[in-house]
Enzyme design. Structure first.
Site, PDB file in Angstrom:
ATOM      1  CE  LYS A  37     -35.395   1.744 -39.980  1.00  0.00           C
ATOM      2  NZ  LYS A  37     -34.659   1.312 -38.848  1.00  0.00           N
TER       3      LYS A  37
ATOM      4  CE  LYS B 237     -34.238  -1.977 -38.601  1.00  0.00           C
ATOM      5  NZ  LYS B 237     -33.854  -1.486 -37.287  1.00  0.00           N
TER       6      LYS B 237
HETATM    7  C1  PBG Z   1     -31.953   0.283 -34.616  1.00  0.00           C
HETATM    8  C2  PBG Z   1     -32.502   1.162 -35.680  1.00  0.00           C
HETATM    9  C3  PBG Z   1     -31.933   1.507 -36.907  1.00  0.00           C
HETATM   10  C4  PBG Z   1     -32.793   2.418 -37.498  1.00  0.00           C
HETATM   11  C5  PBG Z   1     -33.863   2.585 -36.630  1.00  0.00           C
HETATM   12  N1  PBG Z   1     -33.670   1.796 -35.526  1.00  0.00           N
HETATM   13  C6  PBG Z   1     -30.657   1.112 -37.520  1.00  0.00           C
HETATM   14  C7  PBG Z   1     -30.469  -0.228 -38.056  1.00  0.00           C
HETATM   15  O1  PBG Z   1     -31.319  -1.105 -37.985  1.00  0.00           O
HETATM   16  O2  PBG Z   1     -29.346  -0.441 -38.522  1.00  0.00           O
HETATM   17  C8  PBG Z   1     -32.574   3.095 -38.830  1.00  0.00           C
HETATM   18  C9  PBG Z   1     -33.166   4.453 -38.934  1.00  0.00           C
HETATM   19  C10 PBG Z   1     -32.741   5.241 -40.119  1.00  0.00           C
HETATM   20  O3  PBG Z   1     -31.932   4.819 -40.978  1.00  0.00           O
HETATM   21  O4  PBG Z   1     -33.251   6.370 -40.215  1.00  0.00           O
HETATM   22  N2  PBG Z   1     -32.005  -1.067 -34.874  1.00  0.00           N
END
Ligand code: PBG
Length: 327
Positions: free
Chosen positions: A247, A194
């Site tokens: 992601k 991520k």
């Molecule tokens: C929570 C989380 C996020 C997303 C999924 N879980 C936000 C982030 O990390 O700031 C992003 C999902 C998206 O942009 O569709 N940590």
């Protein structure tokens, strides 16, 4: 001219093209992310994500009916709590918004596979994914709260939990927490690779989870790093992750590919909010053909090696697939 190899021979018409097509998007590949919040009769469109809503639980059930009717097998739930505090109490409240949403979803649609996002950032007033001590996002004290969050989701009936916080050791902490309480059969889908990405902007508008100071770069990964993504993923698998997430998806095809080649576990591509918003904005302007772009983007994630796709386009994609007879 005598050419032995003429790739165009296999592109002559739709029959042969579809016979030799290498990758297919299926409705079963889709996981639909949904946002739930307290209240009644609320269905509030997220302005930067047309067609995506924050639902109160009564409206959530109505929306789930459509998900189920379309044959989408799974949803991923995010909660927008009534109030936030410095330790994210709403995240691990046994009667928090996500916990209640899980109960409602399983009660009405026991066959629907319900996955929950496990993180603190939607529930903390500072918007960070971990606890803050002396202005720092601290790792180890956060782990217990993440484990408690996952456990409360499992108790509510979640089928799978998905930690998205990027603290070190969270998968191990969650696995241990679940096992101790008799949930050894609940799989963990870890957001392993991520990235600290600009593509999450619209999601943070929806969740009100923009960090109030600093950014997420001390816990989410540098977009420039591929080897580090392999390390993060290896550690999560070692700690007990059953499924891993890359992601965002579109700009990270190489990471999807490398993860699949290297680890062989189910790989999920998360087609995030900013990727969705770009497609929606361009298609609203008539600049692109939405259906073509979406289907091309989604199949590219499968070609890269993803087994499953988390996407806000899931309802549309399922409708398009069904209309073409691909159910
Ligand atoms: C929570 C989380 C996020 C997303 C999924 N879980 C936000 C982030 O990390 O700031 C992003 C999902 C998206 O942009 O569709 N940590």
């Amino acid at each position: 001219m005598e050419l032995k190899r003429r790739p165009r021979r296999l592109r002559a018409n739709e029959a042969i093209r579809s016979m030799v097509r290498e990758n297919h998007l299926r409705v079963e590949d889709l996981i639909y992310p949904m946002f739930v919040m307290p209240g009644e009769k609320k269905k509030i469109e997220i302005s930067s994500m047309p067609g995506v809503y924050n639902f109160s639980l009564d409206e959530f059930v109505i929306a789930l009916q459509e998900v189920v009717t379309l044959g989408i097998p799974a949803v991923l739930l995010f909660g927008i709590p009534e109030s936030k505090d410095s330790v994210g109490t709403g995240a691990y409240d046994e009667h928090g918004i996500v916990q209640e949403a899980v109960r409602v979803a399983k009660k009405h649609f026991p066959e629907l596979y319900v996955i929950t996002d496990v993180c603190l950032c939607e529930y903390t007033d500072h918007g960070h994914c971990g606890l803050i001590e002396n202005g720092q996002i601290v790792n180890d004290p956060t782990l217990d709260l993440l484990a408690q969050t996952a456990l409360s989701h499992a108790r509510a009936g979640a089928d799978m939990v998905a930690p998205s916080d990027m603290m070190d050791g969270r998968v191990a902490a969650i696995r241990e927490g679940l096992d101790k309480e008799g949930f050894s059969q609940i799989p963990i889908m870890a957001y392993s690779a991520k990235v600290a990405s600009g593509f999450y902007g619209p999601f943070r508008d929806a969740a009100g989870s923009t960090p109030q100071f600093g950014d997420r770069r001390t816990y989410q990964m540098d977009p420039a790093n591929g080897n580090e993504a392999m390390l993060e993923t290896a550690l999560d698998i070692e700690e007990g992750a059953d499924v891993i997430i890359v992601k965002p998806a579109l700009a990270y095809g190489d990471i999807i590919y490398r993860s699949k080649e290297k680890f062989g576990v189910p790989v999920v591509a998360y087609n995030v909010s900013g990727e969705y918003a770009m497609v929606k904005a361009a298609s609203a302007n008539g600049w692109i053909d939405e259906k073509r772009i979406v289907m091309e983007a989604l199949v590219s994630m499968k070609r890269a090696g993803a087994d499953l796709l988390i996407t806000y386009h899931a309802l549309d994609a399922a409708r398009w697939l069904r209309a073409e007879g691909h159910v």
